[in-house]
Design a protein around this motif. Structure first.
Motif, mmCIF file in Angstrom:
data_model
loop_
_atom_site.group_PDB
_atom_site.id
_atom_site.type_symbol
_atom_site.label_atom_id
_atom_site.label_comp_id
_atom_site.label_asym_id
_atom_site.label_seq_id
_atom_site.Cartn_x
_atom_site.Cartn_y
_atom_site.Cartn_z
ATOM 1 N N GLY A 33 0.696 -1.235 -0.160
ATOM 2 C CA GLY A 33 0.006 0.063 0.034
ATOM 3 C C GLY A 33 0.858 1.369 0.099
ATOM 4 N N VAL A 34 1.968 1.147 0.027
ATOM 5 C CA VAL A 34 3.015 2.676 0.334
ATOM 6 C C VAL A 34 3.083 2.988 -1.145
ATOM 7 N N PHE A 35 2.791 2.031 -2.303
ATOM 8 C CA PHE A 35 2.960 2.476 -3.665
ATOM 9 C C PHE A 35 1.660 3.185 -3.958
ATOM 10 N N ASP A 36 1.771 4.454 -4.887
ATOM 11 C CA ASP A 36 0.805 4.998 -5.379
ATOM 12 C C ASP A 36 0.410 4.330 -6.682
ATOM 13 N N ASP A 37 -0.697 4.597 -7.224
ATOM 14 C CA ASP A 37 -1.187 3.981 -8.350
ATOM 15 C C ASP A 37 0.092 3.849 -9.852
ATOM 16 N N GLU A 38 0.299 4.813 -9.908
ATOM 17 C CA GLU A 38 1.408 5.003 -10.988
ATOM 18 C C GLU A 38 2.663 3.793 -10.872
ATOM 19 N N ASN A 41 1.364 0.389 -11.053
ATOM 20 C CA ASN A 41 1.496 0.040 -12.552
ATOM 21 C C ASN A 41 2.753 -0.252 -13.083
ATOM 22 N N LEU A 42 3.744 0.448 -12.802
ATOM 23 C CA LEU A 42 4.800 0.335 -13.215
ATOM 24 C C LEU A 42 5.512 -1.076 -12.967
ATOM 25 N N LEU A 43 5.427 -1.126 -11.439
ATOM 26 C CA LEU A 43 5.904 -2.699 -10.930
ATOM 27 C C LEU A 43 5.309 -3.674 -11.771
ATOM 28 N N ILE A 44 3.936 -3.862 -11.992
ATOM 29 C CA ILE A 44 3.241 -4.864 -12.555
ATOM 30 C C ILE A 44 3.740 -4.895 -14.124
ATOM 31 N N THR A 45 3.821 -3.622 -14.646
ATOM 32 C CA THR A 45 4.351 -3.852 -16.250
ATOM 33 C C THR A 45 5.675 -4.441 -16.116
ATOM 34 N N SER A 88 -6.720 -0.496 -11.579
ATOM 35 C CA SER A 88 -5.633 -0.470 -12.393
ATOM 36 C C SER A 88 -5.914 -1.306 -13.839
ATOM 37 N N GLN A 89 -6.100 -0.472 -14.730
ATOM 38 C CA GLN A 89 -6.200 -1.244 -16.026
ATOM 39 C C GLN A 89 -5.108 -1.727 -16.489
ATOM 40 N N VAL A 90 -3.684 -1.371 -16.009
ATOM 41 C CA VAL A 90 -2.458 -2.163 -16.315
ATOM 42 C C VAL A 90 -2.637 -3.562 -15.843
ATOM 43 N N ALA A 91 -3.078 -3.743 -14.521
ATOM 44 C CA ALA A 91 -3.174 -4.931 -13.994
ATOM 45 C C ALA A 91 -4.391 -5.783 -14.753
ATOM 46 N N ASP A 92 -5.433 -5.217 -15.008
ATOM 47 C CA ASP A 92 -6.383 -5.689 -15.741
ATOM 48 C C ASP A 92 -5.902 -6.414 -17.153
ATOM 49 N N GLU A 93 -5.119 -5.628 -17.677
ATOM 50 C CA GLU A 93 -4.772 -5.940 -19.179
ATOM 51 C C GLU A 93 -3.464 -7.072 -19.051
#
Length: 98
Positions: A33-38, A41-45, A88-93
């Motif tokens: 939870g310490v991470f913001d959305d951006e 998304n970068l970590l997931i990518t 997160s659309q990145v996680a969805d995709e």
């Protein structure tokens, strides 16, 4: 001239991201939870790219991927702990489509 060649260095941020991405599912979901959305998304990518098969066809996403980049059990736990990551659309995709 001291004879030293410039050393290629990555930033501390990149070093930390690499460690997190490599061991993502070893971290307790509540600590992410310490991470913001951006950043999430970068970590997931990066995780998706890091776990991409070297070559192949078919599989989960057409690249030969046999297993998702992040398990559904882990992603579900993260999203239950942190509602902000559910959108997160990145996680969805990259993760949920696998």
């Amino acid at each position: 001239d001291s004879g030293h060649r410039p050393v290629s260095m990555i930033s501390l941020v990149e070093c930390c991201r690499h460690a997190i991405v490599t061991n993502l599912e070893r971290y307790p979901p509540d600590c992410l939870g310490v991470f913001d959305d951006e950043e999430w998304n970068l970590l997931i990518t990066q995780r998706h790219q890091k776990t991409k098969p070297k070559q192949g066809k078919g599989g989960l996403d057409g690249t030969g991927r046999i297993a998702p980049a992040v398990s559904d059990k882990f992603m579900t736990s993260v999203e239950e702990c942190h509602e902000k990551f559910r959108m997160s659309q990145v996680a969805d995709e990259l993760i949920w489509k696998d």
